[in-house]
Structure formats: C-alpha cells, structure tokens
Design an enzyme around this catalytic site. Sequence first.
Site, PDB file in Angstrom:
ATOM      1  N   ASN A  94       0.808  -1.219   0.000  1.00 27.07           N
ATOM      2  CA  ASN A  94       0.000   0.000   0.000  1.00 27.07           C
ATOM      3  C   ASN A  94       0.844   1.274   0.000  1.00 27.07           C
ATOM      4  O   ASN A  94       0.436   2.319   0.491  1.00 27.07           O
ATOM      5  CB  ASN A  94      -1.014  -0.021   1.146  1.00 27.07           C
ATOM      6  CG  ASN A  94      -0.357  -0.120   2.506  1.00 27.07           C
ATOM      7  OD1 ASN A  94       0.864  -0.123   2.616  1.00 27.07           O
ATOM      8  ND2 ASN A  94      -1.158  -0.162   3.560  1.00 27.07           N
ATOM      9  N   HIS A 119       3.738   4.338   4.573  1.00 30.03           N
ATOM     10  CA  HIS A 119       3.440   4.184   6.004  1.00 30.03           C
ATOM     11  C   HIS A 119       3.243   5.564   6.628  1.00 30.03           C
ATOM     12  O   HIS A 119       3.890   6.529   6.230  1.00 30.03           O
ATOM     13  CB  HIS A 119       4.619   3.482   6.701  1.00 30.03           C
ATOM     14  CG  HIS A 119       4.551   3.550   8.203  1.00 30.03           C
ATOM     15  ND1 HIS A 119       3.806   2.680   8.938  1.00 30.03           N
ATOM     16  CD2 HIS A 119       5.128   4.416   9.091  1.00 30.03           C
ATOM     17  CE1 HIS A 119       3.919   2.987  10.236  1.00 30.03           C
ATOM     18  NE2 HIS A 119       4.727   4.031  10.347  1.00 30.03           N
ATOM     19  N   GLU A 176       9.132   5.796  16.249  1.00 27.37           N
ATOM     20  CA  GLU A 176       9.536   5.474  14.876  1.00 27.37           C
ATOM     21  C   GLU A 176      10.583   6.461  14.374  1.00 27.37           C
ATOM     22  O   GLU A 176      11.482   6.095  13.611  1.00 27.37           O
ATOM     23  CB  GLU A 176       8.302   5.466  13.962  1.00 27.37           C
ATOM     24  CG  GLU A 176       7.348   4.319  14.287  1.00 27.37           C
ATOM     25  CD  GLU A 176       6.016   4.399  13.538  1.00 27.37           C
ATOM     26  OE1 GLU A 176       5.819   5.330  12.725  1.00 27.37           O
ATOM     27  OE2 GLU A 176       5.166   3.510  13.772  1.00 27.37           O
TER      28      GLU A 176
END
Length: 151
Positions: free
Chosen positions: A118, A121, A132
Amino acid sequence: MIYHMFGKITLSIIKPDAVKKGHCSSILSQIVSAGFDIIALKMTELSKNSAIRFYEEHKEKYFFESLVKFMSSGPIVSILLEKENAVKDFRILIGDTNPINAEKGTIRHRYATSLEKNAIHGSDSNQNAFKECQFFFPSREIFSKKDKNFL
Ligand code: UDP
Ligand code: MG
C-alpha cells in the site's frame, strides 16, 4: 533532541513497492503540497530483523511474516515530517490501509496495489511517531526550520 516536537511530527516510509515503481518524487511532492515540512529523509533498506522490530506490534497477526518479507524486499525512503496535527493530517493524506477503501486522491488510492503493498506508512499516534522517528533518525540527522540553528 526532538522531544519538544512531540505532537508535531510523524514518520513516513515510502514502501518498497512504490520506490521500485519510481513514485518517490510524486509522493514527496504531494506531501509537501499538503503543508508538511520534510525535516529528515533517507533512502535505506530494512533487514528482516529491523522490519520485525519496526512492526513488532503486529507480530501475532496473520499477515506479519508476509509484511516483514515485503518491507525488507528492497529500498525504502524514510521521512520525518513536521506539521501541526501531523499524525492525524498525514493519516488523512495517505488514506485507508486498504486501497479499496482509500478516498480518491489519497496517496494510497493513487499508488497502492494491494492491502499489503500500500505504498506508504504513516505513524498512528504521537507516541509511535516519536518511537519510529528514533528508530530511523539520530538527532543530528533532523533539521527543523523552527530550530534556531537551522540555516
Ligand atoms: N497489512 C496487511 N494486511 C492486513 C493489514 C495490514 O498486509 O490485513 C500491512 C499493510 O502494509 C499495512 C501494514 O501491514 O500498512 C501495517 O498494518 P496497520 O494495521 O498498522 O495499517 P497502517 O497503520 O499502515 O494503515
Ligand atoms: Mg499502523
């Protein structure tokens, strides 16, 4: 340190499918046009172990093994973005996880080819954005225009 930016940053990854297809510049352009400042960026690659660490929260899910294989299958571009309400606004810009449900014009609607592949992110909370960010970028690699020492 980026702790003072808590709540104003989100971490994005242009995933291997979109990098391979040459969509990086179009995606970056859409992100910047939407009002996000790029404050760190690098092309890199995730080893299987780093992909496992990055997606640890999903380790019990049926798609975990396949996701780890996909995310370590080629180069990615990791990007740290700054904006008011960065996390929420970025999730709107990228669209639903499943491209079938992604709104027209969103990045996933444009570039995703499956639920797994997809294209991009985006962090799902301020806490995860912070984690992250630390996963990819030491503070010397982060350059916010809002910092006094930015040229
Ligand atoms: N994913 C998948 N199958 C699923 C759900 C997710 O392959 O049923 C993949 C997809 O690449 C997704 C990633 O795992 O982006 C992480 O899933 P999450 O639920 O966190 O979605 P996101 O936050 O990326 O929208
Ligand atoms: Mg997620």
